[in-house]
Design a protein around this motif. Structure first.
Motif, PDB file in Angstrom:
ATOM      1  N   LYS A 237       0.854  -1.189   0.000  1.00 34.40           N
ATOM      2  CA  LYS A 237       0.000   0.000   0.000  1.00 34.40           C
ATOM      3  C   LYS A 237       0.882   1.228   0.000  1.00 34.40           C
ATOM      4  O   LYS A 237       1.864   1.277   0.736  1.00 34.40           O
ATOM      5  N   PRO A 238       0.566   2.256  -0.802  1.00 35.60           N
ATOM      6  CA  PRO A 238       1.360   3.476  -0.709  1.00 35.60           C
ATOM      7  C   PRO A 238       1.124   4.168   0.632  1.00 35.60           C
ATOM      8  O   PRO A 238       0.047   4.051   1.206  1.00 35.60           O
ATOM      9  N   VAL A 239       2.160   4.823   1.120  1.00 31.88           N
ATOM     10  CA  VAL A 239       2.066   5.527   2.400  1.00 31.88           C
ATOM     11  C   VAL A 239       2.246   7.015   2.121  1.00 31.88           C
ATOM     12  O   VAL A 239       3.155   7.407   1.397  1.00 31.88           O
ATOM     13  N   SER A 240       1.365   7.853   2.660  1.00 32.22           N
ATOM     14  CA  SER A 240       1.481   9.282   2.368  1.00 32.22           C
ATOM     15  C   SER A 240       2.707   9.859   3.061  1.00 32.22           C
ATOM     16  O   SER A 240       3.154   9.364   4.093  1.00 32.22           O
ATOM     17  N   PHE A 241       3.236  10.929   2.485  1.00 34.39           N
ATOM     18  CA  PHE A 241       4.387  11.589   3.095  1.00 34.39           C
ATOM     19  C   PHE A 241       4.046  12.101   4.496  1.00 34.39           C
ATOM     20  O   PHE A 241       4.902  12.153   5.363  1.00 34.39           O
ATOM     21  N   ASP A 242       2.787  12.466   4.700  1.00 35.45           N
ATOM     22  CA  ASP A 242       2.400  12.937   6.035  1.00 35.45           C
ATOM     23  C   ASP A 242       2.482  11.817   7.056  1.00 35.45           C
ATOM     24  O   ASP A 242       2.756  12.055   8.235  1.00 35.45           O
ATOM     25  N   ASP A 243       2.244  10.594   6.614  1.00 36.36           N
ATOM     26  CA  ASP A 243       2.300   9.465   7.553  1.00 36.36           C
ATOM     27  C   ASP A 243       3.722   8.981   7.787  1.00 36.36           C
ATOM     28  O   ASP A 243       3.990   8.266   8.755  1.00 36.36           O
ATOM     29  N   LEU A 244       4.633   9.339   6.896  1.00 33.11           N
ATOM     30  CA  LEU A 244       5.994   8.818   7.029  1.00 33.11           C
ATOM     31  C   LEU A 244       6.731   9.422   8.214  1.00 33.11           C
ATOM     32  O   LEU A 244       7.552   8.765   8.846  1.00 33.11           O
ATOM     33  N   ALA A 245       6.473  10.678   8.485  1.00 32.21           N
ATOM     34  CA  ALA A 245       7.184  11.350   9.582  1.00 32.21           C
ATOM     35  C   ALA A 245       6.352  12.526  10.058  1.00 32.21           C
ATOM     36  O   ALA A 245       5.642  13.137   9.252  1.00 32.21           O
ATOM     37  N   PRO A 246       6.433  12.858  11.346  1.00 27.37           N
ATOM     38  CA  PRO A 246       5.715  14.046  11.812  1.00 27.37           C
ATOM     39  C   PRO A 246       6.309  15.297  11.165  1.00 27.37           C
ATOM     40  O   PRO A 246       7.485  15.297  10.774  1.00 27.37           O
ATOM     41  N   LEU A 247       5.507  16.337  11.059  1.00 27.78           N
ATOM     42  CA  LEU A 247       6.037  17.587  10.503  1.00 27.78           C
ATOM     43  C   LEU A 247       7.138  18.111  11.422  1.00 27.78           C
ATOM     44  O   LEU A 247       7.055  17.965  12.641  1.00 27.78           O
ATOM     45  N   PRO A 248       8.197  18.698  10.857  1.00 29.52           N
ATOM     46  CA  PRO A 248       9.291  19.166  11.708  1.00 29.52           C
ATOM     47  C   PRO A 248       8.830  20.320  12.598  1.00 29.52           C
ATOM     48  O   PRO A 248       8.015  21.130  12.179  1.00 29.52           O
ATOM     49  N   LEU A 249       9.354  20.343  13.809  1.00 29.18           N
ATOM     50  CA  LEU A 249       8.997  21.431  14.722  1.00 29.18           C
ATOM     51  C   LEU A 249       9.773  22.693  14.347  1.00 29.18           C
ATOM     52  O   LEU A 249       9.313  23.806  14.532  1.00 29.18           O
ATOM     53  N   GLN A 250      10.965  22.445  13.773  1.00 28.70           N
ATOM     54  CA  GLN A 250      11.843  23.575  13.491  1.00 28.70           C
ATOM     55  C   GLN A 250      11.733  23.982  12.016  1.00 28.70           C
ATOM     56  O   GLN A 250      11.826  23.132  11.136  1.00 28.70           O
ATOM     57  N   ILE A 251      11.501  25.272  11.785  1.00 32.33           N
ATOM     58  CA  ILE A 251      11.456  25.776  10.403  1.00 32.33           C
ATOM     59  C   ILE A 251      12.840  26.320  10.056  1.00 32.33           C
ATOM     60  O   ILE A 251      13.405  27.119  10.800  1.00 32.33           O
ATOM     61  N   ILE A 252      13.400  25.848   8.954  1.00 33.73           N
ATOM     62  CA  ILE A 252      14.732  26.332   8.555  1.00 33.73           C
ATOM     63  C   ILE A 252      14.578  27.764   8.024  1.00 33.73           C
ATOM     64  O   ILE A 252      13.757  27.989   7.118  1.00 33.73           O
ATOM     65  N   PRO A 253      15.322  28.731   8.550  1.00 38.99           N
ATOM     66  CA  PRO A 253      15.196  30.108   8.040  1.00 38.99           C
ATOM     67  C   PRO A 253      15.545  30.165   6.550  1.00 38.99           C
ATOM     68  O   PRO A 253      16.431  29.422   6.101  1.00 38.99           O
ATOM     69  N   PRO A 254      14.847  31.035   5.800  1.00 37.45           N
ATOM     70  CA  PRO A 254      15.070  31.102   4.349  1.00 37.45           C
ATOM     71  C   PRO A 254      16.549  31.176   3.961  1.00 37.45           C
ATOM     72  O   PRO A 254      16.965  30.519   3.004  1.00 37.45           O
ATOM     73  N   ALA A 255      17.329  31.940   4.714  1.00 34.59           N
ATOM     74  CA  ALA A 255      18.739  32.120   4.324  1.00 34.59           C
ATOM     75  C   ALA A 255      19.543  30.823   4.464  1.00 34.59           C
ATOM     76  O   ALA A 255      20.614  30.686   3.861  1.00 34.59           O
ATOM     77  N   ASP A 256      19.036  29.885   5.260  1.00 39.91           N
ATOM     78  CA  ASP A 256      19.801  28.645   5.509  1.00 39.91           C
ATOM     79  C   ASP A 256      19.316  27.465   4.657  1.00 39.91           C
ATOM     80  O   ASP A 256      19.832  26.354   4.772  1.00 39.91           O
ATOM     81  N   ARG A 257      18.300  27.706   3.832  1.00 40.50           N
ATOM     82  CA  ARG A 257      17.671  26.564   3.144  1.00 40.50           C
ATOM     83  C   ARG A 257      18.582  25.933   2.093  1.00 40.50           C
ATOM     84  O   ARG A 257      18.597  24.706   1.941  1.00 40.50           O
ATOM     85  N   ALA A 258      19.343  26.761   1.378  1.00 37.06           N
ATOM     86  CA  ALA A 258      20.241  26.203   0.351  1.00 37.06           C
ATOM     87  C   ALA A 258      21.245  25.256   1.019  1.00 37.06           C
ATOM     88  O   ALA A 258      21.492  24.139   0.530  1.00 37.06           O
ATOM     89  N   ALA A 259      21.813  25.694   2.146  1.00 38.68           N
ATOM     90  CA  ALA A 259      22.801  24.860   2.842  1.00 38.68           C
ATOM     91  C   ALA A 259      22.140  23.591   3.386  1.00 38.68           C
ATOM     92  O   ALA A 259      22.726  22.493   3.343  1.00 38.68           O
ATOM     93  N   ALA A 260      20.901  23.734   3.879  1.00 40.11           N
ATOM     94  CA  ALA A 260      20.201  22.561   4.421  1.00 40.11           C
ATOM     95  C   ALA A 260      19.950  21.541   3.309  1.00 40.11           C
ATOM     96  O   ALA A 260      20.073  20.324   3.519  1.00 40.11           O
ATOM     97  N   LEU A 261      19.614  22.046   2.121  1.00 36.84           N
ATOM     98  CA  LEU A 261      19.396  21.127   0.994  1.00 36.84           C
ATOM     99  C   LEU A 261      20.709  20.461   0.586  1.00 36.84           C
ATOM    100  O   LEU A 261      20.739  19.269   0.254  1.00 36.84           O
TER     101      LEU A 261
END
Ligand code: URA
Length: 314
Positions: A105-129
């Motif tokens: 059965k396919p599993v939704s991305f929402d079911d795979l992991a809880p949403l992260p509590l921490q939001i990566i600030p826009p300036a740090d997103r390139a490095a996080a990726l």
């Protein structure tokens, strides 16, 4: 089977898959093989290695009605819990042995992991990726690593994009370049993005699997499920407002439902806090350009959500 026959069959399977049809052998109706129209279409184009037409597939006899005993009720709380949590796969019912491999059965991305509590600030997103890309490394987690891959195709675009497109998996051009959607389907996607009043650099583009499935076949569930952890991280870092699932494979794994594309189009879904719209894969639109108007309706729904105005034609 000759190469032409294989290519014809592949094209039919791709076509049906783009329409959201996965189970050519319908589980509840073992007497039904391919729909009659498809069977005759295949028979009219398929030939044996010697050029003679292939015989029609045998008609399967209708299965006699079977009395199925009700399953025993679980005896202990532990057994009851085990019953709820497993199995991952659908249990095949009354299938002949050759078709009785369970379909996960396919599993939704929402079911795979809880949403992260921490939001990566826009300036740090390139490095996080970049950190996610480094984590993938020279990946050998699934069979696609050994299927002739040249490059892992991570993603392309703006780490802070409001709009993200998710495709199925790299094709030959993407495998050669290491970038998603750079072949013919990519050119059409670029045009679609342009018609929405955006530039390709302003959106984020990724795929369900990051390595090319051989012969551009659909990713196997084991491949998609193994790879999806990374797309999930990419979505959580970019935090797009809207995700467009391009084709049935993207929709299946993002949403955790195996449904026809027709039933998924035209309304909003959700994944990882983003609104998800489902539309046709550009490769399908290249095969059936009559559906471009339908895809444009889907994109207009997205544009209204993002407050975008279509580009006036010169
Ligand atoms: N098709 C996809 O699904 N993804 C690509 O990157 C290219 C073609």
């Amino acid at each position: 089977m000759s190469l032409t026959t294989q290519q014809n069959l592949r094209a039919y399977v791709d076509y049906l898959r783009d329409l959201g049809i996965y189970d050519l052998y319908r589980r509840d109706e073992p007497q039904t093989l391919l729909p009659e129209a498809l069977r005759s279409a295949i028979a009219s184009t398929a030939t044996t290695a010697k050029g003679a037409p292939l015989p029609a597939p045998p008609q399967r006899m209708a299965a006699p009605p079977q009395r199925v005993a009700p399953p025993p009720s679980p005896r202990t709380p532990l057994q009851a819990a085990a019953k709820v949590q497993s199995p991952e796969a659908e249990t095949p019912r009354n299938l002949p042995p050759e078709f009785s491999v369970p379909m996960p059965k396919p599993v939704s991305f929402d079911d795979l992991a809880p949403l992260p509590l921490q939001i990566i600030p826009p300036a740090d997103r390139a490095a996080a990726l970049e950190a996610v890309r480094a984590e993938i490394g020279d990946c050998t987690r699934c069979p696609l690593a050994y299927a002739g891959r040249h490059n892992i195709v991570f993603a392309d675009g703006d780490p802070n994009a409001r709009l993200m497109f998710v495709g199925e998996g790299p094709g030959a051009d993407e495998d050669a370049s290491g970038l998603p959607f750079v072949g013919k389907a990519g050119q059409l996607l670029n045009n679609m993005i342009g018609a929405m009043g955006l530039k390709r650099e302003e959106v984020y583009i990724a795929n369900i699997v990051k390595c090319r499935p051989p012969g551009n076949r659909q990713p196997e569930p084991i491949e998609a499920n193994t790879c999806s952890q990374f797309l999930l991280k990419q979505i959580d870092i970019v935090r797009p407002q809207v995700i467009v699932a391009l084709g049935a494979t993207a929709a299946t794994y993002l949403l955790g439902v195996r449904q026809s594309l027709g039933s998924l189009r035209g309304h909003w879904h959700s994944s990882r806090g983003a609104k998800v719209a489902v539309t046709y894969h550009p490769a399908f639109l290249l095969r059936d350009p009559r559906q471009k108007g339908e895809a444009w309706k889907d994109l207009q729904m997205v544009m209204a959500e993002l407050g975008l105005k279509p580009v006036a034609k010169a």
